[in-house]
Design a protein around this motif. Structure first.
Motif, PDB file in Angstrom:
ATOM      1  N   PHE A 122       0.743  -1.256   0.011  1.00 18.64           N
ATOM      2  CA  PHE A 122       0.061   0.039  -0.118  1.00 18.64           C
ATOM      3  C   PHE A 122       0.872   1.312   0.060  1.00 18.64           C
ATOM      4  O   PHE A 122       0.691   2.125  -0.937  1.00 18.64           O
ATOM      5  N   ARG A 162       3.016   1.823  -3.328  1.00 18.79           N
ATOM      6  CA  ARG A 162       1.977   2.459  -4.392  1.00 18.79           C
ATOM      7  C   ARG A 162       1.736   3.704  -4.377  1.00 18.79           C
ATOM      8  O   ARG A 162       1.657   4.565  -5.127  1.00 18.79           O
ATOM      9  N   TYR A 163       1.066   3.999  -2.920  1.00 18.05           N
ATOM     10  CA  TYR A 163       0.650   5.477  -2.648  1.00 18.05           C
ATOM     11  C   TYR A 163       1.653   6.410  -2.803  1.00 18.05           C
ATOM     12  O   TYR A 163       1.392   7.603  -3.271  1.00 18.05           O
ATOM     13  N   SER A 185       4.690   6.337  -4.375  1.00 22.92           N
ATOM     14  CA  SER A 185       5.598   6.431  -5.712  1.00 22.92           C
ATOM     15  C   SER A 185       5.048   7.397  -6.590  1.00 22.92           C
ATOM     16  O   SER A 185       3.758   7.402  -6.901  1.00 22.92           O
ATOM     17  N   PRO A 186       5.778   8.072  -7.424  1.00 21.75           N
ATOM     18  CA  PRO A 186       5.443   8.917  -8.581  1.00 21.75           C
ATOM     19  C   PRO A 186       4.266   8.503  -9.350  1.00 21.75           C
ATOM     20  O   PRO A 186       4.470   7.435 -10.041  1.00 21.75           O
TER      21      PRO A 186
END
Lengths: 187, 187
Positions: free
Chosen positions: B173, B176-177, B179-180
């Motif tokens: 979570f 992914r949250y 990362s650009p």
DNA sequence: ACCTGAACACCGTTCAAGT
DNA sequence: ACCTGAACACCGTTCAAGT
């Protein structure tokens, strides 16, 4: 009869007394215990039939407006409960369900149905290449649920239950979580 | 004296009786009320000094191993409490804090300190271009917190409190949250 | 000044007695 | 068969009485 929800809503699970519920339902204590074995059993019954109405709406939204909008719809519905002052009750239900298997078991059944709905919509979105295909649908559904629940509880704790702001926060989270991660892309 | 934590731990906030706490602390009821004004005030005191020990460890990890590893460290610490059986107590604290301002106010203070730490580490990671620079650090810190809390509560509800699995779920979570996002990149 | 612990008001639950 | 509501066991909190 289940209109004794009103008492929990007004005063919370532990604050509301059985006598208040009896008065609200115009029934005696003995009669109440004929329908529910205990106070804990009542939250079980309440939380159980609070779900489900919106299942159809969710699936329709997922088809017509995409997964993200459908998730935000579910989120808004949940966040509205906190804005309505049901936050403490929801936390009580969590506590009671974590502590007591008799409360948790029926709740897990309805929860599983909601998760299954999320999973179905996630798979459909993956088939449409709308979101990252490498995500495990089951894990993703649970993480999205945890996100909604965590955001709702946390904002209630911080005394900022504005549903619009909560949905915006959740939308940003879901969008980033679901979008193909750069490291996982193959082209 | 605060070793009456033991009683809440064993039986939960609402199940533990003041008399048990008195016995455990080898003190009389009257004396207990000299130190704490009410039962609710005791959770406030407990939750307050449970934080803070790990602040230094978090900042060191953020510097040496990056933001993501530091977050996972915080997450693991929190998830361990659920594995130790403190899940219902944590939910009780949430409920009590949402319902009662007297409980919430001191908790929000220590919470704010932890959030500030997250914010600081997020800003540093953005400066290093380790994560998306377009994220609002304040919102991101709160969302990450909500994620940890939501995942912990949800897994306790589902009776799967394995800390390793919880950390893995949270790591995916957070990764992914943070990362650009493809749509927000500028090059 | 500080502690004790019986007493108070009230809770969730039960069950003999009514209908 | 089903409901009533007084009674029971027990809770959080208080406060006169002790030290």
């Amino acid at each position: 009869m289940d209109a004794a929800i009103e008492c929990f809503r007004r005063r919370g699970f532990h604050q509301a007394t059985m006598q208040e519920i009896c008065a609200e339902a115009a029934i005696s204590a003995g009669a109440l215990y004929r329908y529910f074995g205990s106070k804990a059993e009542i939250i079980g019954a309440i939380a159980e039939d609070k779900r489900g109405d919106s299942d159809v709406a969710f699936l329709r939204a997922a088809e017509q407006q995409g997964l993200l909008e459908a998730l935000c719809l579910s989120g808004r519905e949940f966040f509205q409960k906190f804005a309505d002052g049901d936050g403490a009750l929801i936390a009580d239900i969590f506590a009671e369900a974590i502590r007591d298997d008799a409360v948790a078991t029926p709740l897990r059944k309805t929860d599983a149905r909601s998760v299954a709905l999320f999973v179905k919509a996630i798979k459909a979105a993956q088939a449409r290449r709308e979101i990252d295909v490498t995500l495990d649908p089951e894990v993703a559904a649970n993480t999205l649920f945890a996100g909604i629940e965590g955001i709702g509880l946390r904002r209630a704790f911080l005394r900022d239950t504005d549903p619009d702001a909560a949905v915006a926060q959740f939308r940003a989270f879901a969008e980033r979580y679901l979008s193909p991660s750069p490291s996982a892309r193959h082209e």
